[in-house]
Design an enzyme around this catalytic site. Structure first.
Site, PDB file in Angstrom:
ATOM      1  N   ASP A  51       0.530  -0.892  -0.040  1.00 33.12           N
ATOM      2  CA  ASP A  51       0.413   0.340   0.071  1.00 33.12           C
ATOM      3  C   ASP A  51       0.941   1.479   0.697  1.00 33.12           C
ATOM      4  O   ASP A  51       0.497   2.169  -0.741  1.00 33.12           O
ATOM      5  CB  ASP A  51      -0.762  -0.091   1.276  1.00 33.12           C
TER       6      ASP A  51
ATOM      7  N   ALA B 206      -4.768   2.579  -1.006  1.00 31.34           N
ATOM      8  CA  ALA B 206      -4.292   1.730  -2.273  1.00 31.34           C
ATOM      9  C   ALA B 206      -4.650  -0.186  -2.006  1.00 31.34           C
ATOM     10  O   ALA B 206      -5.546  -0.384  -3.153  1.00 31.34           O
ATOM     11  CB  ALA B 206      -2.845   1.749  -2.264  1.00 31.34           C
ATOM     12  N   ASP B 207      -4.833  -0.278  -1.160  1.00 34.35           N
ATOM     13  CA  ASP B 207      -5.366  -1.214  -1.387  1.00 34.35           C
ATOM     14  C   ASP B 207      -7.433  -1.942  -1.003  1.00 34.35           C
ATOM     15  O   ASP B 207      -7.791  -2.582  -2.156  1.00 34.35           O
ATOM     16  CB  ASP B 207      -5.393  -2.389   0.001  1.00 34.35           C
ATOM     17  N   LEU B 208      -7.326  -0.893  -0.607  1.00 32.56           N
ATOM     18  CA  LEU B 208      -9.122  -0.425   0.051  1.00 32.56           C
ATOM     19  C   LEU B 208      -9.845  -0.414  -1.991  1.00 32.56           C
ATOM     20  O   LEU B 208     -10.928  -0.503  -2.365  1.00 32.56           O
ATOM     21  CB  LEU B 208      -9.474   0.197   0.769  1.00 32.56           C
TER      22      LEU B 208
ATOM     23  N   GLY C 298      -9.186  -3.631  -4.553  1.00 32.65           N
ATOM     24  CA  GLY C 298     -10.517  -4.117  -3.866  1.00 32.65           C
ATOM     25  C   GLY C 298     -11.649  -4.453  -3.888  1.00 32.65           C
ATOM     26  O   GLY C 298     -12.649  -4.218  -4.816  1.00 32.65           O
TER      27      GLY C 298
END
Length: 400
Positions: free
Chosen positions: A145, A173-175, A178
């Site tokens: 992230d 960035a991860d969220l 997803g």
């Protein structure tokens, strides 16, 4: 586990994800009614099971893991072994979706890459979420992230004006990766409904990060100039930023000239309206420091809660800067049912953050709390036709 009621009920997801980006995608699919079977490493499980403390109260379940793994069945399985791969194939015979976030090429070693599966399962929707996507010079690199926030430009825009670049305080960035993955899956489901064909969805965290540079990205494309860090100020609107109050801080969001006029007339600043440096938003952006200094002298005179009451009465955008205790105690957050109590396999009841998608006919449901490691292994394998002796043998050899 109660029966799903959401719009994706009847769909099965094989979940080969871990940490955050992939589990965010599969939790959303689970909340919307899909059956999600989460494959975890025997003994260890998802990496985030070890991202602790904190643990959920009176359990050994990490808060991190619990945040993105409800509505999933946990099956421990060693997919590096042929017997484990055979179990995955048996799952895929009745699966609609596979979501994975292994490094590019990693699943090919186990015969589980998209190109190795698409002919046998032509209707399979295969969502790959990686740091840099399946192609391009960075494709083999691992993605993290903070690294993506740095490479994607957001850190260059975040932080104090004279300070160092800063990442956002949550793993955006991860969220975002997803959630974009979920959008891709839903679009692919629509295509499959029309044609019967599956496809691969290629989500790169850097791609999604670039996509949500939004107005700042467009500001650069319009001017060719790198936008500067502006601390808590807006690049295109003034005043739209944090201001100090008599007892703390607040956000003041004045989005247009009529609202600025209303603010000035009600707080002893009507004389500014005759000054061309304040007359329009463009002028205020050009005189940002002056406007900020002028308004700061006024905002410091009143406590935050008093400001909020006065500004809301005038329909001027504003808000307190809440710590999380105040967020979760906020009457609006409560009224919107943004916290949910779920009964966990440990016997404890735990509070999780709810799904924000409000659907009038088929709302998200909360069928099962995040599972303990391997909680559903025996039940799932039994449904696949494995006998108790076969499961025991696999357990004895470390396959499950």
């Amino acid at each position: 586990m109660t029966q799903p009621t959401g719009p994706l009920k009847g769909l099965r997801v094989v979940d080969l994800t871990r940490v955050l980006a992939g589990p965010t995608c599969t939790q959303m699919l689970g909340d919307l009614g899909a059956e999600v079977i989460k494959i975890e490493r025997p003994q260890a499980g998802d990496d985030t099971r070890g991202f602790a403390p904190p643990f959920m109260p009176n359990t050994r379940e990490s808060a991190y893991f619990v945040g993105v793994n409800r509505n999933k069945q946990s099956v421990t399985l060693d997919i590096s072994k042929s017997e484990g791969q055979a179990v995955v194939h048996r799952l895929l015979e009745s699966a609609d979706i596979l979501v994975e976030n292994f490094k590019v090429g990693a699943l090919a070693k186990f015969g589980l890459a998209y190109d190795q599966l698409k002919e046998k399962y032509p209707g399979l929707i295969y969502c790959s979420i990686t740091g840099f996507g399946q192609t391009g010079p960075y494709a083999p690199r691992p993605g993290y992230d903070a690294l993506i926030q740095a490479m994607g430009g957001v850190m260059s825009l975040t932080g104090e004006i004279e300070g160092e670049p800063q990442k956002v305080g949550i793993p955006v960035a991860d969220l975002f990766a997803g959630l974009y993955g979920t959008i891709g899956v839903l679009a692919a489901l629509r295509h499959k409904q029309e044609t019967g064909e599956g496809q691969q969805i290629d989500i790169g965290m850097l791609d999604t990060h670039v996509a949500w540079l939004a107005n700042q990205g467009m500001n650069y494309l319009a001017t060719g100039e790198n936008p500067p860090r502006l601390s808590n100020q807006h690049p295109n609107i003034v005043p739209y930023q944090v201001f100090p109050t008599a007892d703390g801080y607040m956000v003041l969001s004045i989005g247009n000239d009529p609202t600025f006029e209303r603010f000035c007339k009600n707080f002893g600043l009507e004389h500014l309206l005759a000054d061309e440096r304040y007359a329009t938003n463009a002028a205020r952006v050009g005189n940002r420091a002056l406007v900020t200094e002028t308004l700061t002298a006024v905002t410091r005179s009143i406590p935050t809660d008093e400001w909020i009451a006065k500004l809301e009465a005038l329909k001027i955008g504003c808000g307190p800067i809440n710590t999380l205790d105040r967020v979760f105690a906020d009457p609006h957050v409560k009224a919107r049912d943004m916290l949910v109590r779920m009964e966990h396999a440990s016997g404890e009841s735990m509070t999780v953050i709810a799904n924000p998608v409000k659907l009038s006919a088929t709302p998200p449901d909360y069928r099962s709390a995040p599972p303990v490691l391997g909680q559903h292994t025996d039940a799932v394998l039994s449904r696949l036709g494995y006998s108790a002796d076969e499961v025991a043998a696999m357990r004895g050899s470390g396959i499950v």
